[in-house]
Scaffold this active site. Structure first.
Site, short mmCIF file in Angstrom:
data_model
loop_
_atom_site.label_atom_id
_atom_site.label_comp_id
_atom_site.label_asym_id
_atom_site.label_seq_id
_atom_site.Cartn_x
_atom_site.Cartn_y
_atom_site.Cartn_z
N PHE A 34 0.82 -1.22 0.00
CA PHE A 34 0.00 0.00 0.00
C PHE A 34 0.84 1.26 0.00
CE2 PHE A 34 1.07 0.03 4.48
CZ PHE A 34 1.11 1.38 4.77
N ARG A 42 -5.82 -1.56 -0.21
CA ARG A 42 -6.09 -0.38 0.62
C ARG A 42 -6.08 0.90 -0.21
NH1 ARG A 42 -1.76 -1.88 5.15
NH2 ARG A 42 -2.08 -4.10 4.91
N CYS A 66 9.49 1.93 3.19
CA CYS A 66 10.41 0.83 3.50
C CYS A 66 11.82 1.36 3.71
CB CYS A 66 10.40 -0.18 2.37
SG CYS A 66 10.96 0.54 0.83
P1 NAD Z 1 1.71 -6.57 2.95
O1 NAD Z 1 2.77 -7.61 2.99
O2 NAD Z 1 0.63 -6.65 3.98
O3 NAD Z 1 0.95 -6.59 1.54
C1 NAD Z 1 1.67 -6.60 0.32
C2 NAD Z 1 0.81 -7.29 -0.74
O4 NAD Z 1 0.58 -8.64 -0.34
C3 NAD Z 1 -0.54 -6.64 -0.95
O5 NAD Z 1 -0.84 -6.63 -2.32
C4 NAD Z 1 -1.49 -7.54 -0.17
O6 NAD Z 1 -2.79 -7.59 -0.74
C5 NAD Z 1 -0.82 -8.90 -0.27
N1 NAD Z 1 -1.07 -9.74 0.92
C6 NAD Z 1 -1.26 -9.31 2.19
N2 NAD Z 1 -1.46 -10.36 3.00
C7 NAD Z 1 -1.40 -11.47 2.24
C8 NAD Z 1 -1.51 -12.87 2.50
N3 NAD Z 1 -1.73 -13.34 3.75
N4 NAD Z 1 -1.38 -13.74 1.49
C9 NAD Z 1 -1.14 -13.30 0.23
N5 NAD Z 1 -1.03 -11.97 -0.08
C10 NAD Z 1 -1.15 -11.07 0.91
O7 NAD Z 1 2.45 -5.15 3.00
P2 NAD Z 1 1.80 -3.71 3.14
O8 NAD Z 1 1.30 -3.54 4.53
O9 NAD Z 1 0.88 -3.45 2.02
O10 NAD Z 1 3.10 -2.78 2.90
C11 NAD Z 1 4.00 -2.48 3.92
C12 NAD Z 1 5.16 -3.44 3.95
O11 NAD Z 1 5.83 -3.45 2.69
C13 NAD Z 1 6.23 -3.05 4.96
O12 NAD Z 1 6.70 -4.21 5.58
C14 NAD Z 1 7.31 -2.40 4.11
O13 NAD Z 1 8.61 -2.42 4.68
C15 NAD Z 1 7.23 -3.24 2.90
N6 NAD Z 1 7.82 -2.58 1.74
C16 NAD Z 1 9.04 -2.99 1.34
C17 NAD Z 1 9.66 -2.37 0.28
C18 NAD Z 1 11.02 -2.80 -0.19
O14 NAD Z 1 11.45 -2.31 -1.21
N7 NAD Z 1 11.71 -3.68 0.50
C19 NAD Z 1 9.02 -1.31 -0.39
C20 NAD Z 1 7.75 -0.92 0.06
C21 NAD Z 1 7.16 -1.58 1.13
#
Ligand code: NAD
Length: 497
Positions: free
Chosen positions: A148, A176, A280
């Site tokens: 998100f 979201r 992130c």
């Molecule tokens: P998230 O892991 O909850 O969701 C990411 C994606 O996975 C979304 O599309 C979501 O719909 C899907 N998802 C969520 N739960 C799932 C499940 N149980 N099974 C399958 N798919 C599922 O992450 P978020 O809250 O949307 O984003 C924040 C996180 O992303 C933080 O941990 C942040 O550090 C990380 N992030 C990392 C980077 C990077 O480059 N390393 C960049 C941006 C964000």
């Protein structure tokens, strides 16, 4: 109530029975519903993308370059509009949203150079009368699953490279803040991208699982939290797909006694509280080295108290709300838990109310001092506007602290010493490093990716690594014998002569 639908084969595709609410984080009110894809919706997207691949993979580099240039121009013209769409669902300020669009657009600019990037190599006369050349070909239908916190930029790390290299793409954005994905789909269409090359399916775990196991999808790019990154990597790899999976982070900014304190504190404050800490690459730990701690905390306190918090679309606001009520509660509970575990709450952002937005998901900047590596506020990725100060005696101790942390996304060092900076960048086990730069996000022509639990598998995104990820190499060995020339066929393993 507005319904945000899938985008398949160049137009919106009606939602099925399942939807979920989309909120405006600044007001706390539901503003739309988004469709949640079923296996059948994912099947339809894969069928459209597979059909489009037949022609798009045969398109000329010139045609693909023209689409990328046109798409880039549309991103420039619609930056403000897209920024407002992002702000209304994510909560970040419009200026911050425009920043992510610009950084994502840089990947399109990199992709505009695909004619050069995709050049193969040629070796003349590797053996007598024999030449070798190589080239790379697209994989087929590929998918991106994104978080998100950057609804435009993170998908832009993926699809311009995938599409420029001749693949067709299915995006599953965060449920979201889903609207940016559909807006980008319309821009691609206006840029001349054929239908079916870029598709969007909205959804939750059901849609993700359908992607991870779909036999028609060749590769999956994921960015999100570490537990889901591990799950995606394992499941999609098991299904025989190529996977890149970027996870969460806990980024440390180390301040040495010789640093310019005012400069460091300014940079760290923006890195910690910008986008309400939902980056992130956000700075979540300030590591104060030697005698710098008391003075640093004093300056950080003043700056944290001065951050202007409010709705992201209001002028002069520096920090908006968190994305959901659950995120607001999680962050505020973490500040309480840190106090209970012995941290000093220097600035307490809990319970902040914004006039006219009393139900918004706001929390103010929090500054914690005397945090130790054993406390939950240090161990967990809080993903909110909370800066924890850890005190250590030496630079080597700071490096040991960072290296013992399971994450390794970004880190920064504030110093006036080139020797210290060189030692830091060589010893620290982190993928992206800033020297007097708090949020060291690499340019698009480098690749983006952390180490350890911040990147599962071995593939960073965009830049040269993106080209490698979305293509397969071929090496061709060629001989054109002269008419009637006989070349003896050897039964031993062929060697050059
Ligand atoms: P998230 O892991 O909850 O969701 C990411 C994606 O996975 C979304 O599309 C979501 O719909 C899907 N998802 C969520 N739960 C799932 C499940 N149980 N099974 C399958 N798919 C599922 O992450 P978020 O809250 O949307 O984003 C924040 C996180 O992303 C933080 O941990 C942040 O550090 C990380 N992030 C990392 C980077 C990077 O480059 N390393 C960049 C941006 C964000």
């Amino acid at each position: 109530m507005k319904i945000i639908e899938h985008w398949i084969n160049g137009s919106v595709a009606g939602p099925g029975p399942r939807t979920t609410p989309v909120f405006n984080p600044a007001t706390g009110w539901q503003q739309a519903q988004v469709a949640l894809a079923s296996q059948a919706d994912v099947d339809a997207a894969v069928a459209a993308a597979a059909a489009a691949f037949e022609t798009w993979s045969e398109s000329s580099l010139t045609q693909r370059t023209q689409v990328m240039f046109a798409f880039r121009q549309l991103l420039v013209e619609h930056e403000e509009e897209l920024g407002r769409i992002i702000s209304a669902e994510h909560g970040k300020t419009v200026d911050d949203a425009r920043g992510e669009i610009v950084r994502g657009r840089e990947v399109v600019e990199f992709a505009c150079g695909l004619g050069d990037i995709l050049k193969g190599k040629f070796s003349d006369q590797v053996s007598r009368g024999v030449d070798v050349h190589n080239f790379r070909q697209p994989l087929g239908v590929v998918a991106g699953i994104t978080p998100f916190n950057f609804p435009a930029m993170v998908p832009l790390w993926m699809h311009p490279i995938a599409i420029a290299t001749g693949n067709t793409f299915i995006l599953k954005p965060s449920e979201r803040d889903p609207s940016a994905a559909n807006f980008v789909a319309e821009l691609y269409k206006r840029a001349g991208l054929p239908d079916g090359v870029f598709n969007v399916v909205h959804g939750d775990k059901e849609a993700v699982d359908a992607i991870l196991t779909h036999p028609g999808i060749e590769a999956v790019s994921f960015v999100g939290s570490t537990p889901i990154a591990k799950y995606v990597h394992e499941s999609a790899t098991k299904s025989g797909k190529r996977v890149q999976a970027l996870g969460g982070a806990k980024n440390h900014a180390v301040v040495l006694p010789d640093a310019d304190l005012e400069f460091a504190a300014n940079q760290i404050t923006a890195g910690a509280y910008g986008s309400a800490g939902e980056r992130c690459m956000a700075v979540s730990v300030a590591v104060a080295v030697g005698g710098v701690a008391d003075a640093l905390v004093g300056v950080l306190e003043g700056k944290a108290r001065a951050v202007k918090v409010g709705p992201g679309d209001a002028p002069d606001i520096e920090m908006g709300p968190l994305v959901t009520k659950a995120a607001q509660e999680r962050v505020e509970n973490a500040v309480g838990a840190a106090a209970a575990q012995g941290a000093t709450v220097v600035v307490d952002g809990r319970g902040l109310k914004i006039d006219g937005h009393e139900e918004g998901f706001f929390t103010g900047p929090s500054l914690l001092d005397h945090v130790t590596a054993e406390m939950d506020a240090y161990k967990e990725e809080l993903f909110g506007p909370v800066l924890a100060v850890v005190r250590v005696d030496t630079l080597d101790e700071a490096i040991d602290l960072i290296n013992a942390n399971p994450y390794g996304n970004g880190t920064a060092l504030f110093t006036g010493s080139g020797e210290a900076a060189r030692r830091f960048q060589r010893k620290v086990e982190v993928g992206m490093i800033g020297v007097n730069v708090p949020v060291p996000v690499p340019m698009s022509y480098y690749s983006f990716g952390g180490w350890k639990d911040s990147l599962i598998g071995d593939s960073p995104v965009h830049g040269p690594e993106g080209i490698r990820f979305y293509t397969r190499p071929k090496v061709v060995t060629t001989r054109w014998p002269q008419p009637k020339q006989q070349v003896a066929a050897g039964f031993t393993f062929p060697v050059s002569s």
